[in-house]
Design a protein around this motif. Structure first.
Motif, PDB file in Angstrom:
ATOM      1  N   ALA A  26       0.718  -1.036   0.007  1.00  0.00           N
ATOM      2  CA  ALA A  26      -0.039  -0.122  -0.219  1.00  0.00           C
ATOM      3  C   ALA A  26       1.249   1.284  -0.133  1.00  0.00           C
ATOM      4  N   PHE A  27       0.509   2.497  -0.810  1.00  0.00           N
ATOM      5  CA  PHE A  27       1.391   3.604  -0.173  1.00  0.00           C
ATOM      6  C   PHE A  27      -0.079   4.497  -0.809  1.00  0.00           C
ATOM      7  N   CYS A  28       0.342   5.370   0.062  1.00  0.00           N
ATOM      8  CA  CYS A  28      -0.614   6.904  -0.311  1.00  0.00           C
ATOM      9  C   CYS A  28      -0.556   7.809  -1.251  1.00  0.00           C
ATOM     10  N   TYR A  29      -0.871   8.590  -2.060  1.00  0.00           N
ATOM     11  CA  TYR A  29      -0.503   9.690  -3.222  1.00  0.00           C
ATOM     12  C   TYR A  29      -1.164  10.623  -2.791  1.00  0.00           C
ATOM     13  N   SER A  30       0.200  11.681  -3.279  1.00  0.00           N
ATOM     14  CA  SER A  30      -0.022  13.096  -3.443  1.00  0.00           C
ATOM     15  C   SER A  30       0.597  13.308  -4.271  1.00  0.00           C
ATOM     16  N   ARG A  31      -0.326  14.867  -5.525  1.00  0.00           N
ATOM     17  CA  ARG A  31       0.628  15.178  -6.191  1.00  0.00           C
ATOM     18  C   ARG A  31       2.261  15.692  -5.362  1.00  0.00           C
ATOM     19  N   HIS A  32       1.635  16.567  -4.158  1.00  0.00           N
ATOM     20  CA  HIS A  32       2.289  17.764  -4.066  1.00  0.00           C
ATOM     21  C   HIS A  32       4.217  16.989  -4.388  1.00  0.00           C
ATOM     22  N   PRO A  33       4.901  18.055  -4.632  1.00  0.00           N
ATOM     23  CA  PRO A  33       6.192  17.878  -5.022  1.00  0.00           C
ATOM     24  C   PRO A  33       6.830  17.278  -4.540  1.00  0.00           C
ATOM     25  N   GLN A  34       6.734  17.128  -2.331  1.00  0.00           N
ATOM     26  CA  GLN A  34       7.787  16.514  -1.701  1.00  0.00           C
ATOM     27  C   GLN A  34       7.228  15.124  -2.025  1.00  0.00           C
ATOM     28  N   LYS A  35       6.687  15.023  -1.890  1.00  0.00           N
ATOM     29  CA  LYS A  35       5.809  13.241  -1.429  1.00  0.00           C
ATOM     30  C   LYS A  35       6.486  13.159  -2.609  1.00  0.00           C
ATOM     31  N   GLY A  36       6.723  12.124  -3.481  1.00  0.00           N
ATOM     32  CA  GLY A  36       7.053  11.538  -4.291  1.00  0.00           C
ATOM     33  C   GLY A  36       6.974  10.688  -5.605  1.00  0.00           C
ATOM     34  N   VAL A  93       3.377  -4.957   3.248  1.00  0.00           N
ATOM     35  CA  VAL A  93       4.019  -3.430   3.214  1.00  0.00           C
ATOM     36  C   VAL A  93       3.386  -1.994   2.736  1.00  0.00           C
ATOM     37  N   PHE A  94       4.188  -1.280   3.951  1.00  0.00           N
ATOM     38  CA  PHE A  94       3.184   0.190   3.286  1.00  0.00           C
ATOM     39  C   PHE A  94       5.036   0.828   2.888  1.00  0.00           C
ATOM     40  N   LEU A  95       4.457   1.329   1.937  1.00  0.00           N
ATOM     41  CA  LEU A  95       5.946   2.240   1.206  1.00  0.00           C
ATOM     42  C   LEU A  95       5.706   3.369   1.068  1.00  0.00           C
ATOM     43  N   CYS A  96       6.469   4.717   1.377  1.00  0.00           N
ATOM     44  CA  CYS A  96       6.585   5.949   1.559  1.00  0.00           C
ATOM     45  C   CYS A  96       7.452   6.318   0.397  1.00  0.00           C
TER      46      CYS A  96
END
Length: 204
Positions: A26-36, A93-96
């Motif tokens: 699982a992963f959290c998605y964001s378009r913010h530049p710092q979130k990769g 697994v959680f991916l950041c």
């Protein structure tokens, strides 16, 4: 003075056993530049190539603006219950992949729910991601290392469970009551001796 964010451990907790989870990331998605977000897509694509049976679920506050791979399931604004029971608690697994994080609340929530964390060394993750103990950590931008970490945890259940268990136990310290106690104690010290903190107290 460091007062960490708290987590509602009555909500973010293990509701499904850690061991017999499907090969899911699982992963959290964001378009913010710092979130990769682009790095996240690169990593999950490499892991999928190495493990075709991999299931991937992403979630975020908004629908994804990128064209995510067709094999990625995506949930927009999941309810807390769905996030806990159907995403965090069903993932191994959680991916950041953040470039910079002040804390990384979703990481801690996932850890509290028994997911093993793979994260970039993004600043905020240093509060809880101890490499080889509570998480696996790699430099930002290192696609190979991040993908290798994910595959290692997906393939080695003993190691995954050990890191997930240590991580879950470690993040129990991030509790709102403890954070309130730390803040109150600091304020009391400041009121008693404001000069020691370099600022004069304002009139009542």
């Amino acid at each position: 003075v460091h007062v960490p964010i708290g987590v509602r451990h009555d909500r973010y907790r293990v509701t499904r056993p850690v061991v017999p989870r499907p090969p899911r990331l699982a992963f959290c998605y964001s378009r913010h530049p710092q979130k990769g977000h682009e790095l996240a897509i690169d990593v999950i694509t490499r892991v999928k190539q190495a493990m075709p049976r991999l299931e991937v679920v992403g979630f975020g506050a908004l629908p994804p603006e990128d064209a995510l791979p067709g094999w990625v399931s995506y949930v927009t604004q999941p309810s807390p219950r769905r996030l806990v029971d159907d995403i965090y608690n069903t993932s191994r697994v959680f991916l950041c992949t953040s470039r910079v994080d002040g804390f990384g609340l979703t990481n801690v929530e996932a850890m509290a729910c028994g997911a093993a964390l793979v994260t970039t060394d993004n600043g905020g993750s240093r509060d809880y991601a101890l490499h080889g103990e509570t998480a696996l950590v790699a430099p930002y931008g290192d696609v190979d290392a991040l993908a290798d970490h994910v595959v290692a945890l997906l393939e080695d259940d003993d190691r995954r469970v050990a890191i997930a268990s240590a991580g879950r136990e470690y993040v129990e310290r991030f509790d709102w009551d403890r954070s309130a106690e730390l803040l109150e104690a600091f304020l009391e010290r400041y009121v008693a001796d404001p000069v020691a903190y370099g600022h004069l107290a304002r009139p009542a």
